[in-house]
Design a protein around this motif. Structure first.
Motif, PDB file in Angstrom:
ATOM      1  N   GLY A  77     -11.502  15.850  -6.367  1.00  0.00           N
ATOM      2  CA  GLY A  77     -12.954  15.854  -6.193  1.00  0.00           C
ATOM      3  C   GLY A  77     -13.329  16.735  -5.034  1.00  0.00           C
ATOM      4  O   GLY A  77     -13.059  17.929  -5.031  1.00  0.00           O
ATOM      5  N   ASN A  78     -13.899  16.123  -4.029  1.00  0.00           N
ATOM      6  CA  ASN A  78     -14.360  16.868  -2.869  1.00  0.00           C
ATOM      7  C   ASN A  78     -13.300  16.834  -1.777  1.00  0.00           C
ATOM      8  O   ASN A  78     -13.161  15.844  -1.064  1.00  0.00           O
ATOM      9  CB  ASN A  78     -15.678  16.271  -2.361  1.00  0.00           C
ATOM     10  N   ASP A  79     -12.560  17.924  -1.638  1.00  0.00           N
ATOM     11  CA  ASP A  79     -11.498  17.968  -0.626  1.00  0.00           C
ATOM     12  C   ASP A  79     -12.046  17.984   0.790  1.00  0.00           C
ATOM     13  O   ASP A  79     -11.287  17.829   1.749  1.00  0.00           O
ATOM     14  CB  ASP A  79     -10.611  19.198  -0.853  1.00  0.00           C
ATOM     15  N   ASP A  80     -13.368  18.154   0.943  1.00  0.00           N
ATOM     16  CA  ASP A  80     -13.976  18.127   2.269  1.00  0.00           C
ATOM     17  C   ASP A  80     -13.980  16.725   2.867  1.00  0.00           C
ATOM     18  O   ASP A  80     -14.162  16.567   4.075  1.00  0.00           O
ATOM     19  CB  ASP A  80     -15.424  18.629   2.208  1.00  0.00           C
ATOM     20  N   ILE A 101      -0.205  11.549  12.333  1.00  0.00           N
ATOM     21  CA  ILE A 101      -1.564  11.941  11.944  1.00  0.00           C
ATOM     22  C   ILE A 101      -1.581  12.400  10.493  1.00  0.00           C
ATOM     23  O   ILE A 101      -2.459  12.013   9.711  1.00  0.00           O
ATOM     24  CB  ILE A 101      -2.085  13.040  12.887  1.00  0.00           C
ATOM     25  N   GLU A 102      -0.610  13.221  10.129  1.00  0.00           N
ATOM     26  CA  GLU A 102      -0.552  13.742   8.765  1.00  0.00           C
ATOM     27  C   GLU A 102      -0.367  12.629   7.739  1.00  0.00           C
ATOM     28  O   GLU A 102      -0.900  12.701   6.628  1.00  0.00           O
ATOM     29  CB  GLU A 102       0.591  14.765   8.678  1.00  0.00           C
ATOM     30  N   ARG A 103       0.362  11.578   8.109  1.00  0.00           N
ATOM     31  CA  ARG A 103       0.620  10.465   7.192  1.00  0.00           C
ATOM     32  C   ARG A 103      -0.594   9.550   7.016  1.00  0.00           C
ATOM     33  O   ARG A 103      -0.711   8.873   6.007  1.00  0.00           O
ATOM     34  CB  ARG A 103       1.775   9.602   7.714  1.00  0.00           C
ATOM     35  N   TRP A 108      -4.155  12.267   1.181  1.00  0.00           N
ATOM     36  CA  TRP A 108      -3.558  13.325   0.378  1.00  0.00           C
ATOM     37  C   TRP A 108      -3.545  13.007  -1.115  1.00  0.00           C
ATOM     38  O   TRP A 108      -3.584  13.927  -1.948  1.00  0.00           O
ATOM     39  CB  TRP A 108      -2.127  13.590   0.846  1.00  0.00           C
ATOM     40  N   LEU A 109      -3.495  11.738  -1.443  1.00  0.00           N
ATOM     41  CA  LEU A 109      -3.454  11.381  -2.865  1.00  0.00           C
ATOM     42  C   LEU A 109      -4.774  11.683  -3.560  1.00  0.00           C
ATOM     43  O   LEU A 109      -4.841  11.685  -4.787  1.00  0.00           O
ATOM     44  CB  LEU A 109      -3.077   9.914  -3.036  1.00  0.00           C
ATOM     45  N   ASP A 110      -5.827  11.968  -2.778  1.00  0.00           N
ATOM     46  CA  ASP A 110      -7.109  12.369  -3.345  1.00  0.00           C
ATOM     47  C   ASP A 110      -7.290  13.880  -3.365  1.00  0.00           C
ATOM     48  O   ASP A 110      -8.321  14.370  -3.838  1.00  0.00           O
ATOM     49  CB  ASP A 110      -8.264  11.748  -2.544  1.00  0.00           C
ATOM     50  N   ARG A 140       0.839  -1.197   0.000  1.00  0.00           N
ATOM     51  CA  ARG A 140       0.000   0.000   0.000  1.00  0.00           C
ATOM     52  C   ARG A 140       0.878   1.253   0.000  1.00  0.00           C
ATOM     53  O   ARG A 140       1.976   1.263   0.548  1.00  0.00           O
ATOM     54  CB  ARG A 140      -0.935  -0.009   1.209  1.00  0.00           C
ATOM     55  N   LEU A 141       0.370   2.308  -0.606  1.00  0.00           N
ATOM     56  CA  LEU A 141       1.113   3.552  -0.717  1.00  0.00           C
ATOM     57  C   LEU A 141       1.247   4.242   0.628  1.00  0.00           C
ATOM     58  O   LEU A 141       0.430   4.057   1.539  1.00  0.00           O
ATOM     59  CB  LEU A 141       0.391   4.498  -1.686  1.00  0.00           C
ATOM     60  N   SER A 142       2.290   5.077   0.761  1.00  0.00           N
ATOM     61  CA  SER A 142       2.358   5.986   1.898  1.00  0.00           C
ATOM     62  C   SER A 142       1.141   6.919   1.844  1.00  0.00           C
ATOM     63  O   SER A 142       0.530   7.110   0.786  1.00  0.00           O
ATOM     64  CB  SER A 142       3.652   6.806   1.852  1.00  0.00           C
ATOM     65  N   TRP A 143       0.829   7.504   2.972  1.00  0.00           N
ATOM     66  CA  TRP A 143      -0.396   8.317   3.084  1.00  0.00           C
ATOM     67  C   TRP A 143      -1.639   7.483   2.809  1.00  0.00           C
ATOM     68  O   TRP A 143      -2.656   7.992   2.353  1.00  0.00           O
ATOM     69  CB  TRP A 143      -0.345   9.552   2.176  1.00  0.00           C
ATOM     70  N   THR A 144      -1.527   6.187   3.085  1.00  0.00           N
ATOM     71  CA  THR A 144      -2.681   5.304   3.023  1.00  0.00           C
ATOM     72  C   THR A 144      -3.263   5.166   4.419  1.00  0.00           C
ATOM     73  O   THR A 144      -2.526   4.922   5.377  1.00  0.00           O
ATOM     74  CB  THR A 144      -2.267   3.910   2.503  1.00  0.00           C
ATOM     75  N   PRO A 145      -4.583   5.334   4.582  1.00  0.00           N
ATOM     76  CA  PRO A 145      -5.165   5.242   5.930  1.00  0.00           C
ATOM     77  C   PRO A 145      -5.032   3.844   6.523  1.00  0.00           C
ATOM     78  O   PRO A 145      -4.800   2.851   5.824  1.00  0.00           O
ATOM     79  CB  PRO A 145      -6.636   5.595   5.692  1.00  0.00           C
TER      80      PRO A 145
END
Length: 384
Positions: A293-296, A280-282, A287-289, A140-145
């Motif tokens: 689309g909807n940044d919210d 938390i930031e990671r 971030w890859l999204d 899985r990519l970094s910045w993956t939940p």
């Protein structure tokens, strides 16, 4: 500079993570069986190579799982412009301290000369025994939940345990090298002056930024973060930290707890608050999204809170700690983004990725935090 690193066709289907969501051809050639055998011959405890069973998809180095007559080992290779033997020795000393404190971390082997890394031509190699635990996030990519809130909670517990084990390791901050998450700009009395010194010491970064209003851009971000942020960060006790705490750098038990923490390549002398904010930031923002689309909807405050709750079961977090984490979050990625620019300009000729690191990872991430969706995310952490 390695302008066009050589590719090798073996294995033909080997791909690595890119800066976005696509898999890419590797920058660094895959480790071959003959290469692995020659390197492992310099490690007396390794045994004879019988096969290679996996090539890592991480993009900044090459790594493979080597089966030998004495078991499985992870062999990792770096270009010497990224890591020298001495640079690897800095993180290996930290790993050894953590192991001595009872933490489950990689078992770094020693070469015949007693060093924890070897140099062969343009390459620096390190060798670890295969660490215990299931590698659930390996591809899985970094910045993956996290896959679950339980995993986020367990990661918080493990991070607090690492911080406890790190105490007493008083080595100075790491030497200048790419791809290290340093922490010398944000806590400086004059962050823009500190950033200017950082850039001046790295000619390729200076050349890359020459046509950009980078000082004005960063001055705006620090103004939005608040004039008291540097002083607040300067008050945090220094601590050697992991600085890349995301799911694929953790190995897992069947019960969903963390068995082993791995990949200390970004480790440096920062603060516990910096490491928590980085975690938390990671992991809590997709971030890859961003911009797709909807940044919210890219943030998951519940995952951030689960991580903080897990951490607090080991080390209590007061209101001042949470406030410091929230205040730092918009700029916690600043220095590593700069180090990525250094890598993509001084080590590999990849101006497009350097631009993504600057425009996308440094500026755009901070701007998201200062926009309504990011502010709601930060307020949600504060209120909880």
């Amino acid at each position: 500079m390695v302008a066009n690193p050589a590719r090798v066709p073996e294995p033909e289907d080997h791909r690595v993570h890119g800066m976005g969501t696509e898999w890419e051809a590797p920058t660094w050639p895959a480790i071959t069986p003959d290469e692995a055998a020659a390197v492992l011959a310099r490690f007396p405890a390794a045994g004879a190579v019988t096969g290679l069973h996996w090539h890592s998809p991480r993009p900044f180095s090459a790594a493979t799982l080597v089966q030998t007559t004495r078991g499985p080992f992870l062999l990792k290779r770096h270009h010497h412009h990224v890591r020298t033997r001495e640079g690897l020795g800095e993180e290996h000393a930290f790993v050894a301290h953590l192991a001595a404190s009872g933490l489950s971390v990689p078992d770094v082997l020693r070469a015949a000369d007693g060093a924890s890394a070897v140099k062969v031509g343009d390459w620096s190699y390190e060798l670890h025994r295969q660490s215990p635990g299931a590698d659930l996030y390996r591809d899985r990519l970094s910045w993956t939940p996290f896959l679950s809130r339980d995993h986020a909670h367990a990661a918080g517990v493990a991070l607090a345990e690492l911080h406890g084990a790190a105490r007493g390791f008083d080595a100075p901050a790491r030497r200048q090298q790419p791809l290290v998450a340093s922490f010398g700009i944000v806590p400086a009395a004059d962050p823009i002056a500190a950033m200017s010194a950082y850039v001046a010491a790295r000619p390729a970064v200076r050349a890359f930024l020459a046509g950009r209003p980078w000082q004005a851009q960063c001055a705006r971000l620090f103004d939005q973060a608040g004039a008291d942020l540097p002083a607040l960060m300067a008050q945090q006790p220094p601590l050697w930290t992991h600085n890349d705490w995301h799911p694929s750098n953790l190995l897992w038990r069947e019960d969903g707890t963390v068995r082993t923490a791995i990949d200390f390549g970004l480790a440096d002398r920062t603060t516990a608050v910096h490491d928590i904010a980085t975690a938390i930031e990671r992991t809590a923002i997709r971030w890859l999204d961003l911009g797709q689309g909807n940044d919210d909807t890219i943030a998951d405050p519940a995952s951030a809170l689960a991580l903080l709750d897990g951490y607090a079961t080991i080390v209590p977090l007061g209101r001042a700690d949470v406030d410091a984490i929230v205040r730092l979050l918009p700029l916690v990625h600043l220095e590593f983004a700069l180090s990525e620019v250094d890598y993509f300009t001084a080590v590999v000729a990849d101006p497009a990725s350097a631009a993504m690191a600057w425009d996308g990872y440094l500026i755009a991430h901070a701007d998201w935090f200062f926009a309504p969706p990011g502010r709601r995310f930060l307020r949600g952490i504060e209120r909880a």
